[in-house]
Design an enzyme around this catalytic site. Structure first.
Site: not given
Length: 294
Positions: A98, A173, A241
């Protein structure tokens, strides 16, 4: 028929199971990771070790990466010894980290200039989905080359959708993480409410997980919360993150995301309290800490 050789970089919580499923599907798998000992189980099961990114890229038909942060993606893809310089022309590159949509576009553009086929293909489903080969895989890349990598992706996941050109997988995502972030707050608050009301949280789950409140997080992570099992299926530090990347992308598109910002703040507090290497369900523990402080 001999299957393509897979070069696999990244053997963390997710990557180890994903590489194992590729091996079960009959693909020869070459591994590289910074710490060789983390790949020991896979090497004992028949994977072949490569001692650098360059040697792995030179030996593979399809190169899969699932590393921690965008800076790690940059490290393995760019530079003289990176994948983009060392992969053979015609190779397929699949980054399942990701990461930043903009970085995915940059990788895609450079790959195309070198006769390489690049895809950004982040996943959702946690350690359970990785282990069972049932991950949702969100793909960005060239449509004409997608059929060539689909059998490989099908060895690791069940819900595989080409979303559009390079960067589209990462944008998808971000949508996934935005939905999860607010949802996790709701799951935690629901379970704590049940406890305080004198209910059995397990029985509450029996009633609500199959109704309108149902979600993957409710069915898979609420039971871990109840058992105070905070082992990582997905690390808090990586979720922070991801939320940061999503907030950054949203700001670039001038989209307000107050729920996402609040969730990130709560997880950052959890991380500061020592939870960065726990699973995302550890937010439940942080709520209890806040309650006790009051």
């Amino acid at each position: 028929m001999t299957k393509e050789t897979i070069g696999f970089i990244g053997t963390g919580v997710m990557g180890t199971s994903m590489a194992r499923n590729l091996m079960k599907a009959g693909y020869p798998v070459h591994l590289y990771t910074r710490t060789k000992s983390r790949a020991a189980d896979l090497l004992n099961e028949g994977a072949e070790w490569k001692d650098s990114v360059a040697s792995l890229a030179q030996a593979a038909d399809i190169i899969i990466t699932i590393v921690g942060y965008p800076r790690d993606v940059e490290e393995v893809y760019f530079g003289e010894n990176g994948i983009l310089e060392q992969a053979r022309p015609g190779s397929y590159l699949i980054d399942m980290t990701t990461s930043s949509p903009q970085l995915a576009k940059e990788v895609g553009n450079q790959a195309a200039s070198k006769q390489l086929h690049a895809f950004d293909a982040p996943v959702s489903g946690g350690d359970i989905g990785a282990r069972n080969g049932t991950l949702s895989i969100m793909v960005g890349g060239e449509e004409s080359s997608f059929p060539a990598i689909l059998p490989v992706l099908e060895s690791m996941g069940k819900n595989i959708v080409l979303q559009g050109p390079a960067g589209s997988g990462q944008h998808t995502k971000m949508c996934n993480q935005i939905a999860i972030a607010a949802g996790m707050m709701g799951v935690v608050e629901s379970m704590i409410y049940a406890e305080q009301a004198g209910l059995d949280p397990k029985r509450v789950l029996q009633s609500i997980e199959h109704g309108a409140a149902g979600s993957w997080s409710l069915s898979n992570l609420a039971p871990r919360m109840i058992e105070e099992d905070f082992a990582p299926g997905f690390y808090v530090k990586h979720f922070i993150k991801d939320m940061g990347l999503a907030i950054e992308s949203a700001e670039q598109m001038d989209i307000p995301v107050p729920g996402l910002i609040l969730a990130k703040q709560l997880y950052e507090q959890l991380s500061k309290a020592g939870g960065e290497n726990e699973g995302t369900q550890a937010l439940y523990r942080y709520y209890h800490m806040m309650k006790n402080d009051n």
